[in-house]
Enzyme design. Structure first.
Site, PDB file in Angstrom:
ATOM      1  N   GLU A  79      10.431   6.405 -55.398  1.00 46.68           N
ATOM      2  CA  GLU A  79       9.563   5.307 -54.984  1.00 46.68           C
ATOM      3  C   GLU A  79       8.270   5.304 -55.817  1.00 46.68           C
ATOM      4  O   GLU A  79       7.774   4.236 -56.189  1.00 46.68           O
ATOM      5  CB  GLU A  79       9.212   5.420 -53.492  1.00 46.68           C
ATOM      6  CG  GLU A  79      10.406   5.236 -52.575  1.00 46.68           C
ATOM      7  CD  GLU A  79      11.139   6.541 -52.253  1.00 46.68           C
ATOM      8  OE1 GLU A  79      11.084   7.492 -53.062  1.00 46.68           O
ATOM      9  OE2 GLU A  79      11.769   6.597 -51.178  1.00 46.68           O
ATOM     10  N   CYS A  88      10.073   9.147 -47.661  1.00 44.79           N
ATOM     11  CA  CYS A  88       9.535  10.369 -47.061  1.00 44.79           C
ATOM     12  C   CYS A  88       8.067  10.142 -46.660  1.00 44.79           C
ATOM     13  O   CYS A  88       7.468   9.104 -46.966  1.00 44.79           O
ATOM     14  CB  CYS A  88       9.654  11.534 -48.043  1.00 44.79           C
ATOM     15  SG  CYS A  88       8.439  11.512 -49.380  1.00 44.79           S
ATOM     16  N   CYS A 143       5.658   9.366 -49.552  1.00 37.52           N
ATOM     17  CA  CYS A 143       5.835   7.993 -50.041  1.00 37.52           C
ATOM     18  C   CYS A 143       5.249   6.987 -49.056  1.00 37.52           C
ATOM     19  O   CYS A 143       4.668   5.981 -49.458  1.00 37.52           O
ATOM     20  CB  CYS A 143       7.313   7.690 -50.279  1.00 37.52           C
ATOM     21  SG  CYS A 143       7.942   8.449 -51.783  1.00 37.52           S
ATOM     22  N   TYR A 152      -3.667   8.176 -43.389  1.00 36.56           N
ATOM     23  CA  TYR A 152      -4.937   8.638 -43.934  1.00 36.56           C
ATOM     24  C   TYR A 152      -5.561   7.506 -44.737  1.00 36.56           C
ATOM     25  O   TYR A 152      -4.889   6.874 -45.563  1.00 36.56           O
ATOM     26  CB  TYR A 152      -4.689   9.857 -44.837  1.00 36.56           C
ATOM     27  CG  TYR A 152      -5.935  10.371 -45.497  1.00 36.56           C
ATOM     28  CD1 TYR A 152      -6.862  11.129 -44.794  1.00 36.56           C
ATOM     29  CD2 TYR A 152      -6.185  10.105 -46.843  1.00 36.56           C
ATOM     30  CE1 TYR A 152      -8.012  11.599 -45.407  1.00 36.56           C
ATOM     31  CE2 TYR A 152      -7.331  10.570 -47.469  1.00 36.56           C
ATOM     32  CZ  TYR A 152      -8.232  11.319 -46.743  1.00 36.56           C
ATOM     33  OH  TYR A 152      -9.358  11.778 -47.362  1.00 36.56           O
TER      34      TYR A 152
HETATM   35 ZN   LIG Z   1       9.146  10.277 -51.128  1.00 35.89          ZN
END
Ligand SMILES: [Zn+2]
Length: 133
Positions: free
Chosen positions: A60, A93, A96, A130
């Site tokens: 990604e 994930c 990402c 964040y």
């Molecule tokens: Zn990832």
């Protein structure tokens, strides 16, 4: 927020991600096992495969980085697939998701649901992300 992702453009994007990993899959070293594709507002599709290392990069990142390098700033849809034939649809994930929250919060991401696929805003994949100033 979430709806089936089974339109022709979605299928074309999934096929682009599959083609990227088919052409680069590394069966021996498993250095490249995931492909990603991002559709931009320009209509162009950018692809990437993961780079495996101690601090490697997900597909990604590579796909979005290629798009940004080419001058793209508006991202419509992103999808990731895993396997030699890109047979497994993959949700991004956590790392990402954080990157997408920062660079492409309004981009739809096609994710597996168990019984099919869904289209989810990148920002919705990581609530309370964040915040980089
Ligand atoms: Zn990832």
């Amino acid at each position: 927020m979430s709806q089936p992702a089974d339109t022709d453009p979605d299928r074309a994007l999934i096929e682009a991600a599959r083609d990227a990993i088919r052409r680069n899959y590394d069966a021996e070293g498993e250095r490249h096992t995931v492909g990603a594709a991002v559709l931009c507002a320009s209509g162009r599709i950018y692809v990437g495969v993961n780079l495996y290392s101690i601090h490697g990069s997900c597909a990604e990142f590579i796909a979005l980085g290629a798009a940004i390098t080419a001058g793209e700033r508006e991202f419509v849809t992103l999808v990731s697939v895993r396997g030699a034939d890109g047979e497994e649809l993959l949700a991004p994930c956590g790392n990402c998701r954080q990157m997408l929250a920062g660079y492409a919060p309004d981009c739809d991401v096609i994710v597996p649901t168990g019984s099919g696929t869904a289209r989810v805003k990148a920002a919705d994949l990581l609530p309370y992300a964040y915040q980089v100033e």
